[in-house]
Enzyme design. Structure first.
Site, short mmCIF file in Angstrom:
data_model
loop_
_atom_site.label_atom_id
_atom_site.label_comp_id
_atom_site.label_asym_id
_atom_site.label_seq_id
_atom_site.Cartn_x
_atom_site.Cartn_y
_atom_site.Cartn_z
CB ALA A 161 -0.89 0.01 1.24
CE LYS A 162 5.43 4.92 -0.38
NZ LYS A 162 6.58 4.00 -0.25
#
Ligand code: GLU
Length: 417
Positions: free
Chosen positions: A106-107
């Protein structure tokens, strides 16, 4: 997802397509993994110190969760876009799988300039960002961490906001926190330390002693600083470092500790005694043993790749090299230790931090260092071996190994419903 169009997303997608071709990846999986599983955009109204309200845009992108909760940093930078965050989330998926962590990728990001904001403004913006994502993140769901423009303090505000909403302290919701609230010893320097670990393995392969090694580091944030410091302490000569405004060079080596004191006293990089100012462009082209891009993406391009005169590139930043530049470097025999391998020390120690938080049992710094060293060294050698056995470069080998693990997890779990 047209919004994902951005040079960084195109770079990540094209790398994925090439690795998927080489793996002969199942076409359905390929279509699924090309885009994120979930991407959320929010507006973040923030009270500024002058009383006005400024509305920022923020994102959290979860690329894939087949292997476990999604994991990745939060970036505060004026150039943040949904496309960039999506690319960075995809790289996190491959990175975690490559080094064997039970995480997906994720980011997150907020389009803002943290350098022009006060501590109070940053705190209010961070808390509102976290509040908007309370149902999206969580210690078993999605675990943020620091990235460009964020730090342990940002994580402390996020942990506090999330915990206030749930009614009790939940340290495992973020990593990279201050030690006093459940952070891990050795997390802050982990990415830089990991970069040096794999770079030294590469030097050993090329039979170059560390004391005969010269190093150039682009970017002097958390990762660049700890990379330079660790190389300096191990006896390598760090001859140049830079910030976004430019860099400095000294053929005899820079004293990194003295440089740190100089900056802490409020002086600029350019006024460091005994060093010559260089532009960021000149810095990349300095002859050296190891070049460490530790700033933003797409720094090594078709234009400058043929002027690069180093033996090894250790990618501390995410996505610093374009596809065209990769080809030039390969032709010139430059060894590239790709980002998802070279900078994985950060997320590896984030994993240690999360394990310690969940178990409520904290480790000595020595344990963190030893386990980090062991994981990175073996990931490096397995990637070298895969690259030799399959006749592909190190980037392709790392991507193929990471993607294949994720694909195996999808095939084992099957399709719901
Ligand atoms: N932002 C870092 C990275 O790009 C660390 C992520 C984490 O620790 O979750 O790998």
């Amino acid at each position: 997802m047209k919004e994902c169009d951005s040079p960084t997303f195109q770079l990540a997608t094209e790398q994925f397509e090439r690795a998927a071709d080489a793996l002969k990846l199942d076409p359905n999986l390929r279509e699924r993994l090309r885009l994120p599983q979930r991407a959320v955009a929010v507006t973040i109204p923030t009270r500024m110190d002058n009383g006005n309200v400024q509305v920022f845009t923020g994102y959290r992108v979860q690329h894939d969760s087949a292997l476990g909760p999604t994991k990745g940093g939060i970036r505060y930078h004026p150039d943040v876009t949904l496309g960039e965050v999506s690319a960075l989330a995809m790289w996190m998926t491959w990175k975690c799988a490559l080094v064997g962590l039970p995480y997906g990728g994720a980011k997150g990001g907020v389009k803002c300039n943290p350098q022009t904001m006060s501590r109070n403004e940053l705190q209010r913006m961070t808390r509102r960002y976290t509040a908007e994502f309370v149902s999206v993140i969580g210690p078993d769901k999605d675990i943020p961490a620091p990235d460009v423009g964020t730090n342990a303090q940002t994580m402390a505000w996020m942990m506090d906001t999330y915990s206030q909403q749930r009614g009790y302290a939940i340290p495992g919701v973020v990593t990279g926190k201050p030690i006093v609230i459940g952070g891990s010893r050795g997390r802050e320097e982990a990415t830089g330390r990991g970069v040096v670990t794999v770079a030294i393995e590469a030097l050993n392969m090329l039979k170059i002693p560390v004391k005969d090694t010269t190093v150039v580091v682009q970017g002097f944030g958390n990762v660049g600083f700890h990379t330079a410091r660790t190389f300096h302490e191990k006896g390598a000569k760090v001859v140049a470092v830079s910030q976004s405004t430019g860099g400095i060079y000294n053929a005899d080596g820079l004293d990194i500790h003295a440089l740190m004191r100089h900056l802490a006293e409020g002086h600029s990089l350019a006024t460091f005694p005994g060093a010559t100012p260089v532009s960021n462009q000149e810095l990349l082209e300095i002859a050296c043993t190891i070049l460490v891009p530790a700033a933003l993406s797409e720094q090594i391009t078709k234009k400058n790749a043929r002027h690069i005169k180093c033996k090894i590139i250790a990618e501390a930043a995410n996505g610093p090299t374009t596809l065209e530049a990769d080809q030039v470097l390969e032709k010139n025999g430059t060894m590239v230790i790709p980002d998802i391998l070279a900078n994985s020390g950060g997320v590896i120690v984030s994993y240690f931090e999360w394990v310690q938080d969940v178990q409520k049992y904290f480790w000595e710094e020595r344990d963190v260092r030893e386990r980090l060293h062991h994981i990175m060294k073996s990931a490096f050698h397995r990637t070298v071996e895969f690259s030799r056995n399959n006749g592909v470069n190190m980037r392709m080998a790392a991507l193929m190994r990471g993607i294949d693990t994720v694909a195996q997890a999808h095939l084992a779990r099957g399709l719901y419903p």
